[in-house]
Design a protein around this motif. Sequence first.
Motif, mmCIF file in Angstrom:
data_model
loop_
_atom_site.group_PDB
_atom_site.id
_atom_site.type_symbol
_atom_site.label_atom_id
_atom_site.label_comp_id
_atom_site.label_asym_id
_atom_site.label_seq_id
_atom_site.Cartn_x
_atom_site.Cartn_y
_atom_site.Cartn_z
ATOM 1 N N ASN A 1 22.500 30.252 80.869
ATOM 2 C CA ASN A 1 22.151 31.171 79.800
ATOM 3 C C ASN A 1 22.935 30.828 78.532
ATOM 4 N N TYR A 2 22.240 30.729 77.381
ATOM 5 C CA TYR A 2 22.931 30.487 76.109
ATOM 6 C C TYR A 2 22.039 30.941 74.961
ATOM 7 N N ASN A 3 22.644 31.220 73.778
ATOM 8 C CA ASN A 3 21.850 31.748 72.669
ATOM 9 C C ASN A 3 22.052 31.020 71.347
ATOM 10 N N GLN A 4 22.762 29.883 71.367
ATOM 11 C CA GLN A 4 22.932 29.068 70.166
ATOM 12 C C GLN A 4 22.339 27.679 70.399
ATOM 13 N N THR A 5 21.788 27.095 69.350
ATOM 14 C CA THR A 5 21.182 25.767 69.457
ATOM 15 C C THR A 5 22.178 24.751 69.982
ATOM 16 N N LEU A 6 21.765 23.978 71.002
ATOM 17 C CA LEU A 6 22.591 22.873 71.483
ATOM 18 C C LEU A 6 22.303 21.642 70.641
ATOM 19 N N ASN A 7 23.335 21.098 70.016
ATOM 20 C CA ASN A 7 23.213 19.909 69.166
ATOM 21 C C ASN A 7 23.552 18.678 69.999
ATOM 22 N N ILE A 8 22.535 17.881 70.318
ATOM 23 C CA ILE A 8 22.739 16.688 71.135
ATOM 24 C C ILE A 8 22.946 15.502 70.210
ATOM 25 N N LYS A 9 24.168 14.980 70.194
ATOM 26 C CA LYS A 9 24.531 13.907 69.270
ATOM 27 C C LYS A 9 24.244 12.534 69.874
ATOM 28 N N ALA A 10 24.427 11.511 69.049
ATOM 29 C CA ALA A 10 24.069 10.145 69.454
ATOM 30 C C ALA A 10 24.779 9.738 70.740
ATOM 31 N N GLY A 11 24.028 9.078 71.619
ATOM 32 C CA GLY A 11 24.601 8.476 72.808
ATOM 33 C C GLY A 11 24.746 9.378 74.009
ATOM 34 N N VAL A 12 24.354 10.642 73.896
ATOM 35 C CA VAL A 12 24.530 11.587 74.999
ATOM 36 C C VAL A 12 23.348 11.492 75.963
ATOM 37 N N THR A 13 23.646 11.546 77.259
ATOM 38 C CA THR A 13 22.621 11.584 78.303
ATOM 39 C C THR A 13 22.809 12.851 79.123
ATOM 40 N N LEU A 14 21.739 13.646 79.233
ATOM 41 C CA LEU A 14 21.723 14.837 80.089
ATOM 42 C C LEU A 14 20.752 14.599 81.232
ATOM 43 N N VAL A 15 21.239 14.746 82.456
ATOM 44 C CA VAL A 15 20.395 14.568 83.634
ATOM 45 C C VAL A 15 20.462 15.833 84.479
ATOM 46 N N GLY A 16 19.332 16.492 84.650
ATOM 47 C CA GLY A 16 19.274 17.690 85.460
ATOM 48 C C GLY A 16 18.915 17.393 86.900
ATOM 49 N N SER A 17 18.680 18.455 87.658
ATOM 50 C CA SER A 17 18.364 18.331 89.085
ATOM 51 C C SER A 17 16.902 18.611 89.379
ATOM 52 N N GLY A 18 16.057 18.538 88.341
ATOM 53 C CA GLY A 18 14.634 18.735 88.540
ATOM 54 C C GLY A 18 14.097 19.909 87.761
ATOM 55 N N ARG A 19 12.746 20.012 87.725
ATOM 56 C CA ARG A 19 12.065 21.037 86.940
ATOM 57 C C ARG A 19 11.681 22.253 87.768
ATOM 58 N N GLY A 20 12.042 22.278 89.018
ATOM 59 C CA GLY A 20 11.656 23.394 89.859
ATOM 60 C C GLY A 20 10.413 23.085 90.660
ATOM 61 N N THR A 21 9.978 24.035 91.471
ATOM 62 C CA THR A 21 8.912 23.775 92.424
ATOM 63 C C THR A 21 7.519 24.100 91.900
ATOM 64 N N ASN A 22 7.409 24.933 90.865
ATOM 65 C CA ASN A 22 6.085 25.374 90.424
ATOM 66 C C ASN A 22 5.958 25.208 88.913
ATOM 67 N N PRO A 23 5.074 24.319 88.426
ATOM 68 C CA PRO A 23 4.932 24.100 86.996
ATOM 69 C C PRO A 23 4.146 25.179 86.280
ATOM 70 N N ASN A 24 3.514 26.101 87.027
ATOM 71 C CA ASN A 24 2.606 27.066 86.418
ATOM 72 C C ASN A 24 3.166 28.472 86.300
ATOM 73 N N THR A 25 4.378 28.705 86.751
ATOM 74 C CA THR A 25 4.995 30.015 86.629
ATOM 75 C C THR A 25 6.374 29.869 86.011
ATOM 76 N N THR A 26 6.949 30.989 85.616
ATOM 77 C CA THR A 26 8.301 30.964 85.071
ATOM 78 C C THR A 26 9.242 30.271 86.052
ATOM 79 N N PRO A 27 9.948 29.229 85.632
ATOM 80 C CA PRO A 27 10.777 28.489 86.586
ATOM 81 C C PRO A 27 12.012 29.283 87.008
ATOM 82 N N TYR A 28 12.332 29.216 88.293
ATOM 83 C CA TYR A 28 13.526 29.872 88.801
ATOM 84 C C TYR A 28 14.383 28.942 89.663
#
Length: 305
Positions: free
Chosen positions: A71-98
Motif C-alpha cells: 500500500n502506498y499513496n505517493q508516485t514511485l519515481n523509478i530512476k535509471a538502471g533500476v530493475t523491479l521483479v515481482g512474484s507474478g500477476r496473480g491467478t485471475n486477470p479478470n478480477t481485482t487481483p489479490y
Amino acid sequence: MNTTKSLLLPLVFFLSSLFSFAQNGTTAIRLEDYGVVFNSLTHDNSAALQKAIDTAADLGCTIYIGPGYLNYNQTLNIKAGVTLVGSGRGTNPNTTPYNGTILWYTGNEAAVAITGSNVSVSNLTVYNKTALATDGIVLQSNNNLVESCTLSNVLIYGFVNGTALHFDAKNHSGVTYCSFYDIRIRHAKIGIEITPDSTSFINSNSFYHGVISGGGFDYCLKVEGGNNNIFYGTVMEPYTSTYGHIQINKGQIIGDHIRIEAIKLPKTLPVIYLGKKTADCQINGMYSGGLITNEGQNNSIDLMH
C-alpha cells in the motif's frame, strides 16, 4: 580428478545458493530492511519504497519483490538502471487481483513514473485502489532521454479516471527504444496514451502482444505525436468506448496483426480515427466492423471482419 571435483562442488553449491538467494528477494535490496510492510491497508509504504528504489539506482541492484500487496499513496519515481521483479500477476486477470505482487496505489497522481533509461519492471500488478489516479505507469521525460526500458508481464488495473500506460515527453526530451511484452490493461479511461510536446519525440517503441480489456474506456489508444511506435498482435477488446478505440490525432503508428473488438460502439463513432496531421500509419489485422475515418496521408489500412 577427485581433488578437482572436491574443489568444484563447493563452488557450484555457492553459486547456486547465491542465485537462489537473489531470486528469493534477499539480494542487496531487501524491502523489509527499509521499513516496507506487506499486506497492510493502513501502512503507507511510499517513503520506504522510494528509499529502496533510490538505493537500487545508486548501487545498480535488482529489487525482488515477494508476493503480497504494498500500500502506498505517493508516485514511485523509478530512476535509471533500476530493475523491479515481482512474484507474478496473480491467478485471475479478470478480477481485482489479490495475489502475486501488487503495487496497491491509493493516491491521485501517477502510480509509477519511469524517469530514467534502462529501467526494467516485470511480473507484478499496478492497481489503483481508489480509482483517482491520473496515470498507472508513465514513462516521463522532461529535458532528458528515457530509452531502452522494458516492461514485461505487467497488469495495470483500475485506472478508470486516468491513463493506464502513458508516454509523456516535454522540454526537448524523448522516449525511445523501449519494449513492452504481454502488458495487460484492465479497466481504464485511456489504455495507452502518447503525448510528446512540440519540442520532443516519442519514437521507435515496440509492443509485443498485450491486451486492453474491461470497461470505462474513452479510448484504448490515443496518440498526439511520435512515429514508428509499433504494436504487434495487440488486442483491444472492449465492446465499446466513449470516443472510439483508436484515435491518432498526429504522427504515426504501426499496428501489425492487431485485433479490435467494438461490437457495441455506436455506428456514428469511428472505431479508428486518423486525423489530418497523421501520415504513413499502417494497420492490419481483424476487427468487428464499424467506421474508420482517415483524414491524413495513410494508405495502408487493411482490417478484415
